[in-house]
Design a protein around this motif. Structure first.
Motif, mmCIF file in Angstrom:
data_model
loop_
_atom_site.group_PDB
_atom_site.id
_atom_site.type_symbol
_atom_site.label_atom_id
_atom_site.label_comp_id
_atom_site.label_asym_id
_atom_site.label_seq_id
_atom_site.Cartn_x
_atom_site.Cartn_y
_atom_site.Cartn_z
ATOM 1 N N HIS A 1 6.149 32.062 54.436
ATOM 2 C CA HIS A 1 5.555 31.089 55.346
ATOM 3 C C HIS A 1 4.075 30.838 55.073
ATOM 4 N N TYR A 2 3.359 31.852 54.590
ATOM 5 C CA TYR A 2 1.978 31.595 54.182
ATOM 6 C C TYR A 2 1.946 30.713 52.941
ATOM 7 N N LEU A 3 2.923 30.894 52.050
ATOM 8 C CA LEU A 3 3.012 30.014 50.881
ATOM 9 C C LEU A 3 3.315 28.589 51.320
ATOM 10 N N GLY A 4 4.243 28.444 52.273
ATOM 11 C CA GLY A 4 4.573 27.119 52.774
ATOM 12 C C GLY A 4 3.391 26.445 53.456
ATOM 13 N N MET A 5 2.612 27.228 54.220
ATOM 14 C CA MET A 5 1.435 26.673 54.883
ATOM 15 C C MET A 5 0.376 26.233 53.869
ATOM 16 N N SER A 6 0.260 27.008 52.780
ATOM 17 C CA SER A 6 -0.753 26.694 51.765
ATOM 18 C C SER A 6 -0.393 25.456 50.957
ATOM 19 N N THR A 7 0.911 25.171 50.829
ATOM 20 C CA THR A 7 1.344 24.016 50.033
ATOM 21 C C THR A 7 1.637 22.797 50.900
ATOM 22 N N LEU A 8 1.396 22.905 52.204
ATOM 23 C CA LEU A 8 1.692 21.797 53.107
ATOM 24 C C LEU A 8 0.885 20.565 52.718
ATOM 25 N N GLY A 9 1.575 19.453 52.494
ATOM 26 C CA GLY A 9 0.913 18.202 52.130
ATOM 27 C C GLY A 9 0.627 18.057 50.647
ATOM 28 N N MET A 10 0.891 19.098 49.859
ATOM 29 C CA MET A 10 0.663 19.032 48.413
ATOM 30 C C MET A 10 1.834 18.360 47.716
ATOM 31 N N ASP A 11 1.535 17.609 46.687
ATOM 32 C CA ASP A 11 2.572 17.045 45.839
ATOM 33 C C ASP A 11 3.217 18.165 45.030
ATOM 34 N N GLN A 12 4.523 18.065 44.783
ATOM 35 C CA GLN A 12 5.251 19.108 44.060
ATOM 36 C C GLN A 12 4.696 19.317 42.664
ATOM 37 N N ASP A 13 4.271 18.228 42.030
ATOM 38 C CA ASP A 13 3.710 18.347 40.674
ATOM 39 C C ASP A 13 2.398 19.138 40.691
ATOM 40 N N ASP B 1 1.600 22.594 38.754
ATOM 41 C CA ASP B 1 0.452 22.732 37.861
ATOM 42 C C ASP B 1 -0.421 23.924 38.252
ATOM 43 N N ILE B 2 -0.562 24.154 39.552
ATOM 44 C CA ILE B 2 -1.338 25.312 40.018
ATOM 45 C C ILE B 2 -0.663 26.610 39.591
ATOM 46 N N LEU B 3 0.655 26.675 39.751
ATOM 47 C CA LEU B 3 1.394 27.903 39.447
ATOM 48 C C LEU B 3 1.452 28.212 37.958
ATOM 49 N N ILE B 4 1.371 27.180 37.103
ATOM 50 C CA ILE B 4 1.387 27.441 35.659
ATOM 51 C C ILE B 4 -0.029 27.561 35.102
ATOM 52 N N GLY B 5 -1.029 27.418 35.974
ATOM 53 C CA GLY B 5 -2.403 27.661 35.564
ATOM 54 C C GLY B 5 -3.173 26.468 35.059
ATOM 55 N N GLU B 6 -2.610 25.268 35.173
ATOM 56 C CA GLU B 6 -3.320 24.075 34.703
ATOM 57 C C GLU B 6 -4.359 23.605 35.715
ATOM 58 N N LYS C 1 -6.861 25.094 39.015
ATOM 59 C CA LYS C 1 -7.367 26.318 39.627
ATOM 60 C C LYS C 1 -6.649 26.614 40.938
ATOM 61 N N ASP C 2 -6.267 27.847 41.109
ATOM 62 C CA ASP C 2 -5.524 28.268 42.299
ATOM 63 C C ASP C 2 -6.496 28.701 43.395
ATOM 64 N N ASP C 3 -7.028 27.720 44.133
ATOM 65 C CA ASP C 3 -7.987 28.016 45.195
ATOM 66 C C ASP C 3 -7.314 28.517 46.475
ATOM 67 N N HIS C 4 -6.015 28.303 46.588
ATOM 68 C CA HIS C 4 -5.312 28.655 47.825
ATOM 69 C C HIS C 4 -4.471 29.919 47.687
ATOM 70 N N GLY C 5 -4.560 30.583 46.561
ATOM 71 C CA GLY C 5 -3.807 31.832 46.380
ATOM 72 C C GLY C 5 -2.305 31.649 46.321
ATOM 73 N N LEU C 6 -1.860 30.508 45.765
ATOM 74 C CA LEU C 6 -0.423 30.260 45.708
ATOM 75 C C LEU C 6 0.288 31.289 44.829
ATOM 76 N N GLY C 7 -0.400 31.700 43.756
ATOM 77 C CA GLY C 7 0.218 32.628 42.801
ATOM 78 C C GLY C 7 0.588 33.961 43.426
ATOM 79 N N TRP C 8 -0.388 34.587 44.107
ATOM 80 C CA TRP C 8 -0.096 35.910 44.666
ATOM 81 C C TRP C 8 0.836 35.828 45.863
ATOM 82 N N LYS C 9 0.802 34.701 46.578
ATOM 83 C CA LYS C 9 1.736 34.532 47.693
ATOM 84 C C LYS C 9 3.167 34.370 47.177
ATOM 85 N N LEU C 10 3.321 33.623 46.094
ATOM 86 C CA LEU C 10 4.643 33.471 45.499
ATOM 87 C C LEU C 10 5.143 34.801 44.939
#
Length: 219
Positions: free
Chosen positions: A149-161, A165-170, A172-181
């Motif tokens: 749910h923290y991952l879902g809150m962090s990606t709310l309103g974000m485009d899937q692409d 791109d954030i998860l593959i490192g293209e 910058k991961d400012d919202h901590g999506l990587g460690w939440k995933l």
């Protein structure tokens, strides 16, 4: 009933069991997950603590011996009900959960039928490991809900692409999506594996109880 500290801890753990489900009725997620996770961890710790104190202080009572396993079963059954319900009935969770629930009902009914003879069906060391494995598995599965749910809150309103791109490192991961995933995936896998192990131990201990009770059922 003698209100010793071990007995009080057992009663509080029994009272906390339904609160695990109630959290999801009165709080939104992920707060409900946090409250349920905290309750479950505290209950799991007191499960060991009250037994240790009762033995150390010589305060083992018949009432405590009755309440302790009931509190354990109530906590596990209610927690599994909540987890399976919020997992959209994933078969990977439903199958081991079904084995665990069936065993608990079967053994409880067996003990009730045997009456005074049920005292001969002692709790084995393997059964204690089964309970411990169940509680650790459920703790990780509640943890998965928190990360999810923290991952879902962090990606709310974000485009899937953009998320990809954030998860593959293209980007910058400012919202901590990587460690939440990572937290969601690892806690989910660890919890699931432990739940299957607990399911296997549950089946083995259930058969062991039935085998020991069989001589009393032959008539």
């Amino acid at each position: 009933m003698k209100w010793t500290i071990p007995n009080i801890l057992s009663v509080l753990r029994l009272a906390a069991a339904p609160l695990v489900a109630v959290m999801f009725l009165y709080f939104s997620r992920p707060y409900a997950d946090w409250f349920a996770l905290g309750l479950f961890i505290v209950a799991s710790v007191t499960d060991w603590f009250d037994g240790y104190l009762a033995r150390s202080w010589g305060q083992e009572t018949k009432m405590g011996a009755m309440i302790d396993p009931i509190a354990d079963k109530a906590m596990v059954v209610i927690a599994l009900m909540v987890i399976v319900g919020y997992s959209s009935m994933s078969p990977w969770l439903v199958l081991p959960a079904t084995v665990i629930l069936f065993r608990e009902v079967f053994v409880s009914g067996l003990r009730e039928f045997l009456g005074d003879v049920a005292g001969t069906l002692k709790v084995t060391r393997l059964a204690k490991w089964k309970t411990a494995t169940q509680m650790v598995a459920i703790t990780f599965l509640f943890g998965q809900g928190v990360f999810e749910h923290y991952l879902g809150m962090s990606t709310l309103g974000m485009d899937q692409d953009i998320v990809s791109d954030i998860l593959i490192g293209e980007i910058k991961d400012d919202h901590g999506l990587g460690w939440k995933l990572d937290g969601m995936v690892w806690s989910g896998w660890i919890g699931l594996v432990l739940l299957w192990i607990a399911g296997a131990l549950t089946a083995v201990t259930g058969y062991d109880y039935f085998r020991k009770a069989w001589p009393h059922l032959k008539d």
